[in-house]
Design a protein around this motif. Sequence first.
Motif, PDB file in Angstrom:
ATOM      1  N   ARG A  52       0.829  -1.203   0.000  1.00 53.28           N
ATOM      2  CA  ARG A  52       0.000   0.000   0.000  1.00 53.28           C
ATOM      3  C   ARG A  52       0.866   1.256   0.000  1.00 53.28           C
ATOM      4  O   ARG A  52       0.578   2.236  -0.714  1.00 53.28           O
ATOM      5  CB  ARG A  52      -0.932  -0.021   1.208  1.00 53.28           C
ATOM      6  CG  ARG A  52      -1.819   1.204   1.330  1.00 53.28           C
ATOM      7  CD  ARG A  52      -2.807   1.306   0.171  1.00 53.28           C
ATOM      8  NE  ARG A  52      -3.502   2.585   0.207  1.00 53.28           N
ATOM      9  CZ  ARG A  52      -4.577   2.824   0.947  1.00 53.28           C
ATOM     10  NH1 ARG A  52      -5.089   1.863   1.718  1.00 53.28           N
ATOM     11  NH2 ARG A  52      -5.143   4.010   0.919  1.00 53.28           N
ATOM     12  N   ASN A  99      -7.652  -4.748  16.347  1.00 51.08           N
ATOM     13  CA  ASN A  99      -8.821  -5.631  16.435  1.00 51.08           C
ATOM     14  C   ASN A  99      -9.724  -5.251  17.597  1.00 51.08           C
ATOM     15  O   ASN A  99      -9.254  -4.834  18.660  1.00 51.08           O
ATOM     16  CB  ASN A  99      -8.351  -7.075  16.612  1.00 51.08           C
ATOM     17  CG  ASN A  99      -9.497  -8.062  16.618  1.00 51.08           C
ATOM     18  OD1 ASN A  99     -10.129  -8.294  15.589  1.00 51.08           O
ATOM     19  ND2 ASN A  99      -9.789  -8.638  17.774  1.00 51.08           N
ATOM     20  N   ASP A 144      -9.356  -8.772  10.517  1.00 49.53           N
ATOM     21  CA  ASP A 144      -9.481  -8.158   9.193  1.00 49.53           C
ATOM     22  C   ASP A 144      -8.140  -7.558   8.783  1.00 49.53           C
ATOM     23  O   ASP A 144      -7.894  -6.362   8.947  1.00 49.53           O
ATOM     24  CB  ASP A 144     -10.582  -7.097   9.222  1.00 49.53           C
ATOM     25  CG  ASP A 144     -10.959  -6.612   7.835  1.00 49.53           C
ATOM     26  OD1 ASP A 144     -10.189  -6.835   6.891  1.00 49.53           O
ATOM     27  OD2 ASP A 144     -12.034  -5.996   7.707  1.00 49.53           O
ATOM     28  N   ALA A 180      -6.806  -6.928   5.851  1.00 39.89           N
ATOM     29  CA  ALA A 180      -6.855  -5.920   4.787  1.00 39.89           C
ATOM     30  C   ALA A 180      -7.251  -4.557   5.344  1.00 39.89           C
ATOM     31  O   ALA A 180      -6.612  -3.535   5.051  1.00 39.89           O
ATOM     32  CB  ALA A 180      -7.823  -6.358   3.695  1.00 39.89           C
ATOM     33  N   SER A 181      -8.305  -4.531   6.160  1.00 43.65           N
ATOM     34  CA  SER A 181      -8.755  -3.253   6.717  1.00 43.65           C
ATOM     35  C   SER A 181      -7.754  -2.695   7.719  1.00 43.65           C
ATOM     36  O   SER A 181      -7.532  -1.480   7.779  1.00 43.65           O
ATOM     37  CB  SER A 181     -10.117  -3.417   7.393  1.00 43.65           C
ATOM     38  OG  SER A 181     -11.111  -3.714   6.440  1.00 43.65           O
ATOM     39  N   GLY A 234      -4.912  -1.276   5.627  1.00 47.96           N
ATOM     40  CA  GLY A 234      -5.374  -0.125   4.867  1.00 47.96           C
ATOM     41  C   GLY A 234      -5.659   1.079   5.743  1.00 47.96           C
ATOM     42  O   GLY A 234      -5.223   2.202   5.443  1.00 47.96           O
ATOM     43  N   ARG A 235      -6.376   0.868   6.857  1.00 43.00           N
ATOM     44  CA  ARG A 235      -6.712   1.985   7.740  1.00 43.00           C
ATOM     45  C   ARG A 235      -5.458   2.555   8.416  1.00 43.00           C
ATOM     46  O   ARG A 235      -5.377   3.767   8.660  1.00 43.00           O
ATOM     47  CB  ARG A 235      -7.721   1.541   8.803  1.00 43.00           C
ATOM     48  CG  ARG A 235      -9.103   1.239   8.273  1.00 43.00           C
ATOM     49  CD  ARG A 235      -9.818   2.481   7.782  1.00 43.00           C
ATOM     50  NE  ARG A 235     -10.146   3.414   8.840  1.00 43.00           N
ATOM     51  CZ  ARG A 235     -11.243   3.354   9.590  1.00 43.00           C
ATOM     52  NH1 ARG A 235     -12.122   2.376   9.399  1.00 43.00           N
ATOM     53  NH2 ARG A 235     -11.466   4.269  10.515  1.00 43.00           N
ATOM     54  N   GLU A 248      -3.826   4.733   5.744  1.00 44.10           N
ATOM     55  CA  GLU A 248      -4.668   5.911   5.497  1.00 44.10           C
ATOM     56  C   GLU A 248      -4.556   6.916   6.642  1.00 44.10           C
ATOM     57  O   GLU A 248      -4.497   8.131   6.407  1.00 44.10           O
ATOM     58  CB  GLU A 248      -6.121   5.480   5.313  1.00 44.10           C
ATOM     59  CG  GLU A 248      -6.391   4.765   4.001  1.00 44.10           C
ATOM     60  CD  GLU A 248      -7.708   4.006   4.021  1.00 44.10           C
ATOM     61  OE1 GLU A 248      -8.496   4.203   4.975  1.00 44.10           O
ATOM     62  OE2 GLU A 248      -7.943   3.209   3.083  1.00 44.10           O
ATOM     63  N   LEU A 286     -11.476  -2.811  14.785  1.00 37.33           N
ATOM     64  CA  LEU A 286     -12.144  -3.496  13.683  1.00 37.33           C
ATOM     65  C   LEU A 286     -12.734  -4.825  14.142  1.00 37.33           C
ATOM     66  O   LEU A 286     -12.063  -5.605  14.831  1.00 37.33           O
ATOM     67  CB  LEU A 286     -11.148  -3.744  12.549  1.00 37.33           C
ATOM     68  CG  LEU A 286     -10.491  -2.486  11.969  1.00 37.33           C
ATOM     69  CD1 LEU A 286      -9.282  -2.854  11.122  1.00 37.33           C
ATOM     70  CD2 LEU A 286     -11.490  -1.689  11.142  1.00 37.33           C
TER      71      LEU A 286
END
Length: 340
Positions: A88, A162, A301, A303-304, A307-308, A311, A330
């Motif tokens: 990413r 998490n 999760d 991926a999240s 990604g988060r 970001e 998450l």
Amino acid sequence: MAMTHKTMEDFARSCGVSRPTLSKYFDDPTSVKPATRKRIEEALRSSDYQPNLFARNLNRKRTRSIGIVVPTVTDPFYSEMVSRIELRLRDEGYWPIVISSHGSTELEVEATRTILSLKVSGALVAPLGRRSDHRTLEKLTQAIPIVYFDTYLEGGTPFVGNNNTQSVATIVEYLCRSGDAPVYFDIPHVNHNSTERLASYVASMKRLGHEPISIGNTRDYTWDFERIGYEQTERMLASGGLPGKTILCNNDRLAFGVMAAAFSKGIKVGRKPDCDLRVAAHDDHPLSRYTCPGLTTMAQDFASMAGRSVETLLALLNEDETAVAPKVNLDATLVMRQSA
């Protein structure tokens, strides 16, 4: 045969552009005019010139590099997270620099000093937790933008991880609904995840009308979870047996050791009527689907989370405080396999 250029000045002259324009192109190709970009890229294809990005970065106050610090890269959870974060960051035009603290306070301190010396723009850090040097990491958060992932230290640093309360409650409810209420097999409390998962187990069991039972050595500091799962299960089986027919492990790696010890004693693990023991866990470790039987677990999760984390850090780098949540938890997903 490719043309040879030893310096940026040489290459800029051969392109017919100024050195500042060429430097601007290497920082961001879209920042120069399309015709100029085309000229530079045609010259690059016919030349062996490679810019010395490290030397150029040393002349900047901050580089296009991002530090990534994890307790260990041998744990597949962190390997998966680092891989996703790296890709990413590269997509966003940043160069990731990964350093492992190997579960050591001294090496975590060294890692923070190293990424500062490399003038990184920011860092994504999964701190050791209990053995972290809080003052050193606090100094890091004051020097550059930082985002914690997976685990955190108390304070105002943004965190992505998490939702342990949700995930443990979900699997406790499933296990109580589908068979005997679970006994919780804990690990050494190396970071906040351990204590949060235990607290959720206790609260969920009481809410469902069951007596919480917790086993496992939580005092010693170690990340060798498979070994302690195997050794502690082996000792319990040799001295009277396990305190229940359903075991919920703090994480998948601990469950691997529990299942191996059970197998060595001829105890059949699974949820079929002819099985002796159910085993479930947490994380959805990349190998959990390949255990025998496949391990029932809560899937974080990945991926999240990756990604988060990225970001949030990018928002800090762009000074967009409105896009930064102080704490992102998450939800995880129940994955039912054959073990429970």
